[in-house]
Design a protein around this motif. Structure first.
Motif, PDB file in Angstrom:
ATOM      1  N   GLY A 256       0.564  -1.047  -0.005  1.00 46.89           N
ATOM      2  CA  GLY A 256       0.181  -0.347   0.099  1.00 46.89           C
ATOM      3  C   GLY A 256       1.121   1.255   0.043  1.00 46.89           C
ATOM      4  N   ALA A 257       1.698   0.984   0.625  1.00 48.84           N
ATOM      5  CA  ALA A 257       2.588   2.645   0.846  1.00 48.84           C
ATOM      6  C   ALA A 257       3.811   2.654  -0.786  1.00 48.84           C
ATOM      7  CB  ALA A 257       3.743   2.017   1.981  1.00 48.84           C
ATOM      8  N   LEU A 258       4.298   1.824  -1.305  1.00 46.93           N
ATOM      9  CA  LEU A 258       4.465   1.729  -2.492  1.00 46.93           C
ATOM     10  C   LEU A 258       4.018   1.726  -3.997  1.00 46.93           C
ATOM     11  CD1 LEU A 258       7.010  -1.686  -2.275  1.00 46.93           C
ATOM     12  CD2 LEU A 258       7.226   0.675  -1.950  1.00 46.93           C
ATOM     13  N   LEU A 259       2.088   1.738  -3.541  1.00 53.13           N
ATOM     14  CA  LEU A 259       1.356   2.257  -3.922  1.00 53.13           C
ATOM     15  C   LEU A 259       0.782   3.566  -4.322  1.00 53.13           C
ATOM     16  CD1 LEU A 259      -0.775   1.545  -6.996  1.00 53.13           C
ATOM     17  CD2 LEU A 259      -2.413   1.073  -4.833  1.00 53.13           C
ATOM     18  N   VAL A 260       1.024   3.586  -2.897  1.00 58.09           N
ATOM     19  CA  VAL A 260       1.178   5.602  -2.563  1.00 58.09           C
ATOM     20  C   VAL A 260       2.276   6.337  -3.553  1.00 58.09           C
ATOM     21  CG1 VAL A 260       0.406   7.008  -1.205  1.00 58.09           C
ATOM     22  CG2 VAL A 260      -0.844   5.378  -0.807  1.00 58.09           C
ATOM     23  N   ALA A 261       2.927   6.299  -3.340  1.00 64.68           N
ATOM     24  CA  ALA A 261       4.957   6.524  -4.103  1.00 64.68           C
ATOM     25  C   ALA A 261       4.214   6.347  -5.141  1.00 64.68           C
ATOM     26  CB  ALA A 261       5.673   6.505  -2.957  1.00 64.68           C
ATOM     27  N   ALA A 262       3.790   5.306  -5.770  1.00 65.37           N
ATOM     28  CA  ALA A 262       3.830   5.142  -7.663  1.00 65.37           C
ATOM     29  C   ALA A 262       3.126   5.800  -8.233  1.00 65.37           C
ATOM     30  CB  ALA A 262       3.538   3.240  -7.539  1.00 65.37           C
ATOM     31  N   LEU A 263       1.669   6.220  -7.332  1.00 65.34           N
ATOM     32  CA  LEU A 263       0.538   6.927  -7.801  1.00 65.34           C
ATOM     33  C   LEU A 263       1.221   8.406  -7.693  1.00 65.34           C
ATOM     34  CD1 LEU A 263      -2.694   4.823  -6.647  1.00 65.34           C
ATOM     35  CD2 LEU A 263      -1.515   5.382  -8.053  1.00 65.34           C
ATOM     36  N   VAL A 264       1.371   8.681  -6.793  1.00 63.84           N
ATOM     37  CA  VAL A 264       1.832  10.551  -6.714  1.00 63.84           C
ATOM     38  C   VAL A 264       3.287  10.672  -7.386  1.00 63.84           C
ATOM     39  CG1 VAL A 264       3.560  12.075  -4.925  1.00 63.84           C
ATOM     40  CG2 VAL A 264       2.175  10.140  -4.023  1.00 63.84           C
ATOM     41  N   ALA A 265       3.765   9.495  -8.140  1.00 66.46           N
ATOM     42  CA  ALA A 265       4.821  10.060  -9.480  1.00 66.46           C
ATOM     43  C   ALA A 265       3.698  10.369 -10.418  1.00 66.46           C
ATOM     44  CB  ALA A 265       5.648   9.137  -9.627  1.00 66.46           C
ATOM     45  N   GLN A 266       2.902   9.122 -10.447  1.00 66.95           N
ATOM     46  CA  GLN A 266       1.492   9.161 -12.122  1.00 66.95           C
ATOM     47  C   GLN A 266       1.152  10.424 -12.053  1.00 66.95           C
ATOM     48  OE1 GLN A 266       1.681   7.127 -14.845  1.00 66.95           O
ATOM     49  NE2 GLN A 266      -0.531   8.733 -14.804  1.00 66.95           N
ATOM     50  N   PHE A 267       0.552  10.898 -10.494  1.00 66.17           N
ATOM     51  CA  PHE A 267      -0.057  11.958 -11.072  1.00 66.17           C
ATOM     52  C   PHE A 267       0.938  13.926 -11.144  1.00 66.17           C
ATOM     53  CE2 PHE A 267      -3.795  10.108  -8.633  1.00 66.17           C
ATOM     54  CZ  PHE A 267      -4.255  10.513  -9.376  1.00 66.17           C
ATOM     55  N   ARG A 268       1.749  13.494 -11.412  1.00 63.77           N
ATOM     56  CA  ARG A 268       2.919  14.533 -10.919  1.00 63.77           C
ATOM     57  C   ARG A 268       3.637  14.856 -12.556  1.00 63.77           C
ATOM     58  NH1 ARG A 268       7.028  14.690  -5.818  1.00 63.77           N
ATOM     59  NH2 ARG A 268       5.707  16.098  -4.530  1.00 63.77           N
ATOM     60  N   VAL A 269       3.668  13.411 -12.964  1.00 60.98           N
ATOM     61  CA  VAL A 269       4.104  13.311 -14.445  1.00 60.98           C
ATOM     62  C   VAL A 269       2.758  14.296 -15.730  1.00 60.98           C
ATOM     63  CG1 VAL A 269       5.090  11.530 -14.613  1.00 60.98           C
ATOM     64  CG2 VAL A 269       2.795  11.093 -15.301  1.00 60.98           C
ATOM     65  N   ARG A 270       3.232  15.165 -16.236  1.00 62.86           N
ATOM     66  CA  ARG A 270       2.454  15.672 -17.382  1.00 62.86           C
ATOM     67  C   ARG A 270       1.992  14.546 -18.583  1.00 62.86           C
ATOM     68  NH1 ARG A 270       2.153  20.680 -16.494  1.00 62.86           N
ATOM     69  NH2 ARG A 270       3.555  21.797 -14.922  1.00 62.86           N
ATOM     70  N   ARG A 271       2.107  13.249 -18.948  1.00 62.12           N
ATOM     71  CA  ARG A 271       2.131  12.768 -20.024  1.00 62.12           C
ATOM     72  C   ARG A 271       1.599  11.303 -19.852  1.00 62.12           C
ATOM     73  NH1 ARG A 271       5.891  10.659 -22.387  1.00 62.12           N
ATOM     74  NH2 ARG A 271       8.138  11.621 -21.975  1.00 62.12           N
ATOM     75  N   TYR A 272       1.878  10.697 -20.130  1.00 63.02           N
ATOM     76  CA  TYR A 272       1.575   9.119 -19.770  1.00 63.02           C
ATOM     77  C   TYR A 272       3.213   8.477 -20.223  1.00 63.02           C
ATOM     78  CZ  TYR A 272       2.117   3.829 -21.840  1.00 63.02           C
ATOM     79  OH  TYR A 272       2.710   2.639 -21.499  1.00 63.02           O
ATOM     80  N   VAL A 273       3.619   8.033 -19.342  1.00 63.70           N
ATOM     81  CA  VAL A 273       5.337   7.357 -19.366  1.00 63.70           C
ATOM     82  C   VAL A 273       4.887   6.147 -18.806  1.00 63.70           C
ATOM     83  CG1 VAL A 273       7.191   8.004 -17.956  1.00 63.70           C
ATOM     84  CG2 VAL A 273       6.280   9.880 -18.502  1.00 63.70           C
ATOM     85  N   PRO A 274       5.130   5.208 -19.536  1.00 61.30           N
ATOM     86  CA  PRO A 274       5.327   4.294 -19.873  1.00 61.30           C
ATOM     87  C   PRO A 274       6.014   3.058 -18.309  1.00 61.30           C
ATOM     88  CG  PRO A 274       5.883   4.193 -21.886  1.00 61.30           C
ATOM     89  CD  PRO A 274       6.042   5.434 -21.416  1.00 61.30           C
ATOM     90  N   SER A 275       7.058   3.859 -18.006  1.00 60.64           N
ATOM     91  CA  SER A 275       7.236   3.059 -16.434  1.00 60.64           C
ATOM     92  C   SER A 275       6.944   3.660 -15.218  1.00 60.64           C
ATOM     93  CB  SER A 275       9.607   3.542 -16.697  1.00 60.64           C
ATOM     94  OG  SER A 275       8.990   4.444 -16.698  1.00 60.64           O
ATOM     95  N   VAL A 276       5.966   4.706 -15.264  1.00 61.79           N
ATOM     96  CA  VAL A 276       5.919   5.362 -14.532  1.00 61.79           C
ATOM     97  C   VAL A 276       4.066   5.004 -14.275  1.00 61.79           C
ATOM     98  CG1 VAL A 276       4.555   7.446 -13.065  1.00 61.79           C
ATOM     99  CG2 VAL A 276       7.071   7.432 -14.137  1.00 61.79           C
ATOM    100  N   TYR A 277       3.038   3.903 -15.271  1.00 56.14           N
ATOM    101  CA  TYR A 277       1.744   4.533 -15.087  1.00 56.14           C
ATOM    102  C   TYR A 277       2.279   2.711 -15.295  1.00 56.14           C
ATOM    103  CZ  TYR A 277      -2.643   2.633 -17.313  1.00 56.14           C
ATOM    104  OH  TYR A 277      -3.512   2.194 -17.959  1.00 56.14           O
ATOM    105  N   TRP A 278       2.931   1.894 -15.727  1.00 56.71           N
ATOM    106  CA  TRP A 278       2.739  -0.126 -15.546  1.00 56.71           C
ATOM    107  C   TRP A 278       3.147   0.086 -13.910  1.00 56.71           C
ATOM    108  CZ3 TRP A 278      -1.093  -2.242 -18.178  1.00 56.71           C
ATOM    109  CH2 TRP A 278      -0.785  -1.746 -19.562  1.00 56.71           C
ATOM    110  N   LEU A 279       4.361   0.889 -13.596  1.00 49.98           N
ATOM    111  CA  LEU A 279       4.898   0.611 -12.101  1.00 49.98           C
ATOM    112  C   LEU A 279       3.553   0.566 -10.533  1.00 49.98           C
ATOM    113  CD1 LEU A 279       6.575  -0.424  -9.680  1.00 49.98           C
ATOM    114  CD2 LEU A 279       7.403   2.382 -10.082  1.00 49.98           C
TER     115      LEU A 279
END
Length: 288
Positions: free
Chosen positions: A46-69
């Protein structure tokens, strides 16, 4: 404005199934093989997911590595939510399947009431992206419950269960391409069904032969599928074959809308885009 999720291609469905399989096997590996238990594994993932979603929300476009993580982690967390309810709290898989179906329907209803669309081709803005990831989380939880209910409680078996869900996805595809089933509805139905499909494949590969599996174990199965995911993500990062071109995003989806003044009323800051600058033609001269 750039879409923050991938275009729906064959690559999308391949990597989605790979992620759902990892979600099933990785959750079992962390909880059982490493001895972390369901509760501790849920906290960590759950903690890792929150960190990954924070990164996903901060990017301005689709980034495959961030999204699929984020998808891999949310698949694990979705699995753990269902496992906690059924194993730790003793909630029936029938109840969890029905319950998550209702919750997912509510999320879709609120999303539609707020945004007037459930399309994934226009995922931008914090609110719309929040609805998207909340829907994804509950599709994984629902898919886990439905897959376990079918394979274990109904004694269908892992292999037959995988074939059954694959046939359902094929039926949805036929309904969309041949019978004009709504594209958004077809997508979300298929998205939900890929979760029990991937879970059934993962269980079939990892579970002991005595339980109807191939006995590869969760370590080997997780490693194989994580390697496959990494290979596809690297390929998509290099080729950008699943990016939604910026110009294909409909202007009607942008909010707030730009309201231009009436074409006959001049405005000092907004150019008159409605009337072309046309010089009137001169009348022909009488040569006679």
């Amino acid at each position: 404005m750039l879409n923050k999720v991938p275009e729906i291609t064959l690559y999308f469905w391949v990597i989605k199934v790979l992620c759902t399989t990892v979600g099933e096997t990785a959750a079992d590996f962390l909880s059982d093989n490493l001895g972390l238990g369901l509760t501790n594994t849920t906290y960590i993932m759950g903690a890792l997911l929150v960190a990954a979603l924070v990164a996903q929300f901060r990017v301005r476009r689709y980034v495959p590595s961030v999204y699929w993580l984020a998808v891999v982690l949310i698949s694990i967390v979705g699995t753990l939510i269902t496992d906690n309810l059924s194993d730790n709290l003793g909630v029936s898989l029938v109840i969890t399947t029905v319950g998550f179906s209702i919750v997912l329907a509510v999320v879709f209803a609120v999303w539609w009431a707020s945004e007037r669309t459930l399309s994934i081709h226009t995922i931008y803005g914090t609110r719309r992206e929040s609805f998207y990831w909340l829907s994804v989380l509950f599709t994984f939880a629902l898919g886990t419950a439905a897959g376990d209910l079918t394979a274990e409680r109904l004694s269908v078996g892992y292999a037959l269960s995988a074939l059954m869900f694959a046939a359902m996805i094929a039926a949805v595809a036929v309904g969309h391409y041949r019978l004009r089933l709504n594209a958004v509805l077809a997508f979300w139905i298929a998205y939900i069904l890929t979760r029990p499909l991937g879970a059934s494949i993962g269980d079939y590969l990892s579970q002991p032969r005595a339980d109807g599996g191939l006995g590869l174990g969760t370590v080997v199965t997780s490693a194989l599928f994580l390697t496959a995911i990494l290979a596809v993500v690297v390929f998509l990062t290099i080729t950008r074959r699943d990016e939604t071109p910026a110009q294909t995003v409909s202007p009607d989806e942008l909010k707030p809308h730009l309201h231009l003044p009436h074409p006959h009323v001049p405005h000092p800051h907004v150019p008159d885009v409605h009337l072309p600058n046309v010089v009137p033609a001169r009348p022909a001269r009488d040569e006679g």
